[in-house]
Design an enzyme around this catalytic site. Structure first.
Site, PDB file in Angstrom:
ATOM      1  N   ARG A 148       1.438  -5.698   0.609  1.00 60.88           N
ATOM      2  CA  ARG A 148       0.289  -6.131   1.421  1.00 60.88           C
ATOM      3  C   ARG A 148      -0.573  -4.937   1.830  1.00 60.88           C
ATOM      4  O   ARG A 148      -1.802  -5.026   1.824  1.00 60.88           O
ATOM      5  CB  ARG A 148       0.756  -6.881   2.667  1.00 60.88           C
ATOM      6  CG  ARG A 148       1.361  -8.238   2.355  1.00 60.88           C
ATOM      7  CD  ARG A 148       1.956  -8.862   3.596  1.00 60.88           C
ATOM      8  NE  ARG A 148       3.036  -7.988   4.074  1.00 60.88           N
ATOM      9  CZ  ARG A 148       3.503  -7.979   5.312  1.00 60.88           C
ATOM     10  NH1 ARG A 148       2.999  -8.783   6.225  1.00 60.88           N
ATOM     11  NH2 ARG A 148       4.487  -7.173   5.659  1.00 60.88           N
ATOM     12  N   ASN A 207       2.709 -12.457   3.585  1.00 57.38           N
ATOM     13  CA  ASN A 207       3.948 -12.886   2.948  1.00 57.38           C
ATOM     14  C   ASN A 207       4.142 -14.377   3.161  1.00 57.38           C
ATOM     15  O   ASN A 207       3.850 -14.901   4.238  1.00 57.38           O
ATOM     16  CB  ASN A 207       5.146 -12.151   3.548  1.00 57.38           C
ATOM     17  CG  ASN A 207       5.225 -10.706   3.120  1.00 57.38           C
ATOM     18  OD1 ASN A 207       4.587 -10.291   2.161  1.00 57.38           O
ATOM     19  ND2 ASN A 207       6.010  -9.924   3.835  1.00 57.38           N
TER      20      ASN A 207
END
Length: 93
Positions: free
Chosen positions: A20, A38
């Site tokens: 990320r 996520n």
């Protein structure tokens, strides 16, 4: 150039490897707005909005495997219309 938004789901070893954060860095470098987060199934959801050429570059980067620590098995994407105004590129929890 036209503005577009996509939503993508990245599958593979993409959680716990900085995926990320590096996606955020790459998206910011390309001038995109959106987020990465996520999901419970182990994938990462990415929403990216901006000039179509820049969004395409991020998609290629994702499909090419993202950060070196990750292993991308599959990327699915589709056009997206966010229900909110996106500013910057953020990591969502």
């Amino acid at each position: 150039m036209s503005k577009v938004c996509i939503i993508a789901w990245v599958h593979g070893r993409v959680q716990g490897v900085g995926f990320r954060y590096t996606t955020q860095h790459e998206a910011q470098r390309l001038g995109l707005t959106g987020y990465a987060r996520n999901l419970d199934d182990g994938s990462v959801e990415v929403v990216a909005c901006g000039e179509s050429e820049q969004v395409d570059k991020l998609m290629k980067w994702l499909k090419d495997g993202g950060p070196r620590s990750a292993r991308v098995d599959r990327v699915l994407s589709e056009p997206h219309r966010p229900g909110e105004e996106l500013t910057g590129f953020r990591i969502r929890y």
